[in-house]
Design a protein around this motif. Structure first.
Motif, PDB file in Angstrom:
ATOM      1  N   VAL A 311      44.726  12.345 -28.835  1.00 16.39           N
ATOM      2  CA  VAL A 311      45.682  13.184 -28.299  1.00 16.39           C
ATOM      3  C   VAL A 311      45.314  13.182 -26.832  1.00 16.39           C
ATOM      4  CG1 VAL A 311      46.056  15.538 -27.609  1.00 16.39           C
ATOM      5  CG2 VAL A 311      45.480  14.864 -29.873  1.00 16.39           C
ATOM      6  N   THR A 312      44.019  12.814 -26.282  1.00 17.16           N
ATOM      7  CA  THR A 312      43.763  12.361 -24.871  1.00 17.16           C
ATOM      8  C   THR A 312      44.479  11.187 -24.255  1.00 17.16           C
ATOM      9  OG1 THR A 312      41.459  13.483 -25.028  1.00 17.16           O
ATOM     10  CG2 THR A 312      41.848  12.194 -23.109  1.00 17.16           C
ATOM     11  N   PHE A 315      48.231  11.502 -23.987  1.00 15.63           N
ATOM     12  CA  PHE A 315      48.625  12.310 -22.694  1.00 15.63           C
ATOM     13  C   PHE A 315      48.455  11.506 -21.350  1.00 15.63           C
ATOM     14  CE2 PHE A 315      50.237  16.597 -23.218  1.00 15.63           C
ATOM     15  CZ  PHE A 315      50.004  16.863 -24.331  1.00 15.63           C
ATOM     16  N   ILE A 316      47.112  11.066 -21.366  1.00 19.85           N
ATOM     17  CA  ILE A 316      47.016  10.224 -20.255  1.00 19.85           C
ATOM     18  C   ILE A 316      47.506   8.999 -20.075  1.00 19.85           C
ATOM     19  CG2 ILE A 316      44.876   8.978 -18.889  1.00 19.85           C
ATOM     20  CD1 ILE A 316      42.803  10.900 -20.212  1.00 19.85           C
ATOM     21  N   PHE A 318      50.683   8.378 -19.941  1.00 22.19           N
ATOM     22  CA  PHE A 318      51.700   8.732 -19.301  1.00 22.19           C
ATOM     23  C   PHE A 318      51.622   8.842 -17.801  1.00 22.19           C
ATOM     24  CE2 PHE A 318      55.538   8.643 -21.726  1.00 22.19           C
ATOM     25  CZ  PHE A 318      54.820   9.017 -23.230  1.00 22.19           C
ATOM     26  N   GLY A 319      50.194   8.840 -17.411  1.00 23.80           N
ATOM     27  CA  GLY A 319      50.114   8.973 -16.013  1.00 23.80           C
ATOM     28  C   GLY A 319      49.221   7.531 -15.158  1.00 23.80           C
ATOM     29  N   PHE A 338      46.793   7.283 -10.168  1.00 27.48           N
ATOM     30  CA  PHE A 338      47.073   6.406 -11.019  1.00 27.48           C
ATOM     31  C   PHE A 338      45.820   5.503 -11.368  1.00 27.48           C
ATOM     32  CE2 PHE A 338      51.661   7.006 -12.267  1.00 27.48           C
ATOM     33  CZ  PHE A 338      51.848   7.317 -10.605  1.00 27.48           C
ATOM     34  N   VAL A 344      40.029   6.674 -16.248  1.00 24.62           N
ATOM     35  CA  VAL A 344      39.591   7.584 -17.271  1.00 24.62           C
ATOM     36  C   VAL A 344      39.921   7.422 -18.522  1.00 24.62           C
ATOM     37  CG1 VAL A 344      39.577  10.343 -17.826  1.00 24.62           C
ATOM     38  CG2 VAL A 344      38.884   9.407 -15.444  1.00 24.62           C
ATOM     39  N   PRO A 348      38.264   8.121 -23.624  1.00 26.51           N
ATOM     40  CA  PRO A 348      38.570   8.179 -25.158  1.00 26.51           C
ATOM     41  C   PRO A 348      38.826   7.131 -25.884  1.00 26.51           C
ATOM     42  CG  PRO A 348      40.539   8.748 -23.568  1.00 26.51           C
ATOM     43  CD  PRO A 348      39.441   8.427 -22.931  1.00 26.51           C
TER      44      PRO A 348
ATOM     45  N   TRP B  26      47.137  19.329 -16.620  1.00 26.01           N
ATOM     46  CA  TRP B  26      46.563  18.082 -16.034  1.00 26.01           C
ATOM     47  C   TRP B  26      47.907  17.466 -15.601  1.00 26.01           C
ATOM     48  CZ3 TRP B  26      48.314  13.415 -17.815  1.00 26.01           C
ATOM     49  CH2 TRP B  26      48.035  12.115 -17.392  1.00 26.01           C
ATOM     50  N   PHE B  30      49.561  16.688 -12.169  1.00 28.98           N
ATOM     51  CA  PHE B  30      49.842  15.060 -11.727  1.00 28.98           C
ATOM     52  C   PHE B  30      51.210  14.955 -11.141  1.00 28.98           C
ATOM     53  CE2 PHE B  30      48.784  10.859 -12.590  1.00 28.98           C
ATOM     54  CZ  PHE B  30      49.643  10.061 -12.299  1.00 28.98           C
ATOM     55  N   LEU B 114      39.357  18.850 -25.544  1.00 29.64           N
ATOM     56  CA  LEU B 114      40.270  18.353 -24.617  1.00 29.64           C
ATOM     57  C   LEU B 114      40.340  18.735 -23.148  1.00 29.64           C
ATOM     58  CD1 LEU B 114      43.425  18.541 -27.034  1.00 29.64           C
ATOM     59  CD2 LEU B 114      42.474  16.683 -26.135  1.00 29.64           C
ATOM     60  N   ILE B 117      37.593  17.164 -21.308  1.00 25.18           N
ATOM     61  CA  ILE B 117      37.916  15.663 -20.744  1.00 25.18           C
ATOM     62  C   ILE B 117      39.079  15.865 -19.624  1.00 25.18           C
ATOM     63  CG2 ILE B 117      39.383  14.955 -22.510  1.00 25.18           C
ATOM     64  CD1 ILE B 117      38.021  12.277 -22.098  1.00 25.18           C
ATOM     65  N   PHE B 118      39.985  16.591 -19.732  1.00 23.31           N
ATOM     66  CA  PHE B 118      40.937  16.773 -18.654  1.00 23.31           C
ATOM     67  C   PHE B 118      40.556  17.600 -17.826  1.00 23.31           C
ATOM     68  CE2 PHE B 118      44.711  15.012 -20.052  1.00 23.31           C
ATOM     69  CZ  PHE B 118      44.577  14.835 -21.692  1.00 23.31           C
ATOM     70  N   LEU B 121      39.053  14.562 -15.721  1.00 26.16           N
ATOM     71  CA  LEU B 121      40.161  13.579 -15.041  1.00 26.16           C
ATOM     72  C   LEU B 121      40.774  14.384 -13.977  1.00 26.16           C
ATOM     73  CD1 LEU B 121      41.764  11.497 -15.312  1.00 26.16           C
ATOM     74  CD2 LEU B 121      43.441  12.523 -16.862  1.00 26.16           C
ATOM     75  N   LEU B 124      38.138  13.960 -10.945  1.00 29.58           N
ATOM     76  CA  LEU B 124      38.326  12.568 -10.446  1.00 29.58           C
ATOM     77  C   LEU B 124      39.544  12.258  -9.684  1.00 29.58           C
ATOM     78  CD1 LEU B 124      36.511  10.531 -13.417  1.00 29.58           C
ATOM     79  CD2 LEU B 124      35.607  11.315 -11.118  1.00 29.58           C
TER      80      LEU B 124
END
Lengths: 853, 135
Positions: A311-312, A315-316, A318-319, A338, A344, A348, B26, B30, B114, B117-118, B121, B124
């Protein structure tokens, strides 16, 4: 630790041969493939047929893309080679990249999902079998259209990412880029269609007792991937549409001299392009998570951690997109957003790798071919991930951007991270799909040739990239120190190709030389697909399994025992109905039975609709507008035919009787959950597209000092406000219509439907009138292009609503809708709510923003 | 052998909210942060310097802290849902088998992970704004 419990013969009564159309067993007959006439072949919708076709076609494209690559490598072997000219080389790297990214990886993985998910989830079919069939036809026809560019000497040559201005009308006049945009556009539609189906299958069609926490990790991976496909492919479709409008209709989205921005293309493309690689990687990790436990003879370590990681990552991913644009001149702090995400996202990935390694470490490895490919994946992908973290750093990327270092990086992650797992999965699940085990010895040759060949081909590219060799060059000067690395790479590429040929030989030999039939569970797997026959009968499971564990075949002594009510339900479904295809809907989190519904059987309409779509896109390549119109007609006819309701096979009284006995409703008119889910996902896709258009609009606004530009007047808002109000009234009327049919008041519902239709038409008329009064058109400048295109998008969505309402009116006059059965009215109402909101947002933006920003 | 433990009182909507709060926070952070940076560098807004930092950097730092707070809160809330859940009484361990039998607890544990970790992120992502000039 693994045992072979739960596989005693009472799990399966004696079975007729698969695909036995004339079987005396009514259930078998009901679910059989259509007879093998042309019409029958084109009407097949079953997950086995559709999934198998997609995978085979995708593999053929893989071979074609590979040939492109070998030609490129041949040209680059020695400096200043004259084997191929620059134009041919440009075409080759474009075709290679486009084929692998659009026509191989995503279709192969979606094909796997369509084939495999019903069995892995313990159900009988996918929720929209015809949508899967449509997806296949559109994919294969789009791919053929794409390669037809060779016949027209119009091979696309601007790279798989087709940046304007190179790909725009000024620097690429003529057909090649039109082929790229339109033929691939069709394939993109295919991907989204399959994505919708996969989401609903995983969320709502699982065996009783298969809660989210017991779902196989492959299902988790495909769930995240399918959402990513919706969010990722839609921006590409929007970006491509804008490019084609620039090219064929003279619009100005990407032309900086008319207020447009080529950087916008890069943003939109990479908002697709980066998630695209994770769309490929995540299913591969799902496959690995299925294979590792079986070949380590123990359950996966860290199931919940892996779910979180998937899941992480989804989502990530897309960044990350602007890490492809670090050299374009973005603001520093913008780039660090970015860079941070790009770094990061390794976390995962690392979590998953450690979980797999822990599983192997704590188990007893079985060194068969699927496992070898998984080990190859570990080695190669980890190296690729390391170079990925390197290029995530902006200053480092500034040095290696557009060099062969990047080529090395992405081939390590894509071949290691996607292709190796695909081969592992092919060896692992082939006995299930086709009933034949691929030869182990040939498999090992395949593995070692591919593994060694890959590393020999691509490792030197890191070095030659750091030595300064750029990408996408058809040749290079001698004496720069690059020569030896290129020779080594080419040798490696051909060793790799030899490995692939061994696989092809293995496949052919196994399937046409009468090798022995595989057993149901040749690898002693733990998940439900191994409880079906090899290959599975068309309906998968006669009695649906009842799940109590993540590893049903290892931990459950019996597959069909559970609560008495559930046992009775699966028993009833095994015996009845036999006159229509029944499948089960379950609740999302706990996986408890919620509804029995009728799943569609064979139909020619997906094929007809796909033909309509391909006519539209294909004719537009040649700007043959009359034929485009014909294609639109065929598509609309196809969609209407597709949704033409079948007569109900049982009466409402019989449905109620079942509900009395088993406590869950039967809906032979189609599942309420599935139809609602499908409509909500369609609405989601529309809004993602709108968000992309609006992103373009605001981005373009930012790039211009005045808005509207060129001294155009600010728009006149009164008529737009009127049309918004009328649309809101239409939404209200839609709500009223639905509330009437809920009370069973059919006449009032019909007048409501007519009222909504009329209101929609009036809103359209008002807005069109206002457009006719504008003093600029879509070619004037970027502002004009957006004004007309955004408005046009709203008009198209409205037209969709009007057509749906018209169809509802027609069917309501035939008495189709009742207080009990009116899912069609319900979902079209949802569509109208969304439409009214979209209309409001679109025209408020177009008519309001010039005053405000 | 039971299929699923008796349903507890935790509304499924809360479970989904808890699980997705971190990623969604996030995502919004973002989009806002990056858009603001682009606006600032293109249009020149928020570009005055305060306390050695550009105004837009300060806004990004504030957004970072807000997003961080929201994500950590979501994780803590999920933890409280865990302790409040009747499934919790069935046993305290994090063993895979026990989460397989407790679907709601599985959702809650996923939510906590979740959120962790977010949060990392978001932190950072925000730190460079302290160090680099925005444009």
């Amino acid at each position: 630790m693994a045992t072979t419990t739960g596989r005693v013969e009472d799990l399966h009564p004696p079975r007729p041969a698969p695909r036995d159309y004339d079987s005396p067993d009514p259930l078998e007959r009901q679910w059989a493939d259509p007879p093998r006439t042309l019409l029958g072949i084109l009407s097949a919708v079953q997950n086995g047929a559709v999934g198998g076709r997609i995978m085979t076609t995708a593999f053929i494209f893989f071979l074609l893309g590979g040939v492109n690559a070998l030609l490129m490598r041949a040209q680059l072997t020695v400096a200043e080679n004259t084997l191929l000219g620059p134009q041919t080389y440009n075409g080759l790297f474009t075709m290679h990249g486009s084929t692998m990214m659009y026509l191989f990886a995503v279709p192969m993985l979606e094909g796997f999902a369509i084939m495999l998910l019903p069995f892995v989830l313990g159900n009988r079919e996918m929720p929209f079998p015809r949508l899967g069939a449509f997806s296949y036809y559109v994919f294969v026809m789009g791919g053929i259209l794409f390669y037809a560019s060779f016949l027209f000497d119009a091979v696309p040559d601007a790279g798989w990412f087709a940046y304007p201005p190179l790909s725009g009308p000024e620097f690429s006049p003529g057909l090649p880029i039109d082929f790229w945009v339109l033929a691939l556009g069709v394939a993109e539609v295919a991907a989204i269609a399959a994505g919708v189906e996969i989401i609903i299958a995983i969320l709502r069609m699982r065996a009783p007792g298969m809660s989210l926490g017991r779902m196989p990790l492959y299902a988790w991976a495909m769930l995240v991937t399918a959402f990513m496909i919706l969010f990722g492919f839609t921006p590409l479709i929007v970006a491509s549409l804008l490019l084609e409008l620039d090219r064929n209709l003279g619009m100005q989205f990407y032309d900086p001299t008319a207020g447009g921005s080529p950087i916008l293309w890069q943003h939109l493309f990479w908002i697709f392009g980066h998630p695209e690689v994770y769309i490929q990687f995540i299913p591969a990790t799902g496959m690995v998570s299925m294979i590792v436990p079986v070949f380590s003879r123990r359950p996966i370590a860290g199931y919940t951690w892996i779910v979180m990681a998937i899941v992480t990552t989804g989502f990530i991913s897309f960044g990350l997109w602007a890490h492809h644009m670090f050299t374009v001149g973005l603001p520093q702090v913008g780039m660090t957003f970015f860079a941070a995400a790009s770094t990061v996202i390794a976390i995962p990935a690392g979590i998953q790798i450690f979980a797999w390694l822990a599983t192997v470490w704590g188990g007893r490895p079985v060194w068969k071919t699927p496992f070898l490919f998984v080990l190859g994946f570990f080695f190669i992908f980890i190296l690729g991930g390391l170079t990925g973290v390197m290029v995530a750093s902006v200053p480092f990327d500034w040095q290696v951007h557009d060099s062969f270092f990047v080529v090395a990086h992405f081939h390590y992650v894509l071949i290691g991270g996607v292709t190796f797992p695909i081969f592992a999965a092919l060896y692992y699940w082939m006995p299930k799909f086709s009933g034949k085990l691929l030869d182990e010895k040939l498999g090992k040759w395949h593995f070692w040739l591919t593994f060694i060949g890959f590393n020999v081909a691509f490792f030197p590219m890191h070095i030659v990239g750091l030595l300064g060799m750029p990408r996408r060059v058809y040749t290079y000067q001698a004496g720069l120190g690059w020569d030896i690395y290129n020779i080594i790479s080419t040798i490696g590429a051909f060793i790799f190709a030899a490995g692939i040929l061994v696989f092809v030989w293995n496949f052919i030999a196994t399937h046409f030389n009468g090798s022995r039939q595989a057993s149901d569970n040749p690898w002693d797997g733990d998940t439900l697909e191994w409880a079906t026959s090899s290959p599975p009968i068309n309906y998968g499971f006669r009695r649906l399994p009842i799940v109590h564990s993540r590893h049903p075949l290892w931990e459950q002594k019996k597959l069909f025992e559970g609560e008495e009510r559930t046992e009775k339900l699966v028993e009833a479904l095994a015996k009845w109905p036999t006159k229509w295809r029944a499948a089960l809907i379950s609740t999302t989190i706990e996986g408890q039975p919620e509804e029995v519904f009728r799943v569609s059987g064979p139909s020619i309409w997906p094929f007809i609709t796909a033909v309509g779509v391909i006519i539209i896109f294909g004719a537009e390549i040649f700007t043959a507008r009359l034929i485009v119109g014909l294609g639109v007609l065929v598509t609309i006819v196809g969609i209407i035919g597709w949704n033409w309701p079948d007569p109900a096979p049982i009466t409402e009284a019989e449905e109620e009787a079942f509900e009395q006995e088993h406590g869950i409703p039967v809906r032979t008119g189609g599942s309420r959950a599935v139809t609602r889910g499908g409509m909500m996902l369609a609405i989601l896709i529309i809004w993602i597209a709108l968000a992309c258009f609006l992103f373009g609009y605001f981005y373009t606004r930012l790039e211009n000092t005045t808005w509207p530009m060129d001294n155009l007047p600010v728009p006149n808002w009164p008529l737009a406000l009127l049309s918004i109000v009328i649309m809101l009234a239409a939404a209200g009327a839609s709500y009223w219509t639905l509330s009437r049919i809920r009370q069973g008041q059919r006449r009032l519902m019909q007048s409501g439907l007519a009222g909504v239709f009329v209101l929609g038409l009036i809103a359209l008329g008002v807005q069109l009138y206002d457009y006719s009064q504008l003093t600029f058109d879509w070619q004037t400048n970027a502002y004009g292009s957006y004004f007309y295109t955004l408005g046009g998008f709203a008009f198209v969505i409205l037209l969709g609503g009007l057509i749906m309402n018209g169809v509802l009116l027609f069917w309501s006059s035939r008495g189709l809708y009742t207080a009990r059965r009116h899912t069609g009215v319900e979902v079209v109402t949802l569509y109208w709510y969304s439409l009214a909101a979209l209309w409001m947002v679109t025209f408020a933006t177009l008519y309001g923003i010039p005053y405000v920003l | 052998m039971t299929t699923v433990p008796p349903a507890d009182t935790t509304d499924t909507r809360y479970l989904w909210l808890a699980a997705l709060a971190g990623p969604v926070a996030w995502s919004i952070y973002f989009i806002l942060g990056y858009s603001l940076t682009e606006f600032s560098c293109t249009l020149g807004i928020l570009s005055s310097r305060v306390l050695g930092l550009t105004l837009v950097s300060i806004v990004i730092i504030v957004l970072t802290l807000l997003a961080l707070a929201g994500t950590i809160y979501a994780g803590w809330w999920a933890y409280r849902l865990w302790r409040a859940s009747p499934e919790h009484e069935l046993g305290d361990s994090l063993e895979p088998a026990s989460l397989a039998d407790r679907p709601r607890l599985f959702m809650v544990f996923t939510a906590i992970g979740l959120s962790a970790i977010f949060s990392l992120l978001i932190l950072l992502t925000g730190i460079p704004a302290l160090v680099l000039r925005p444009c």
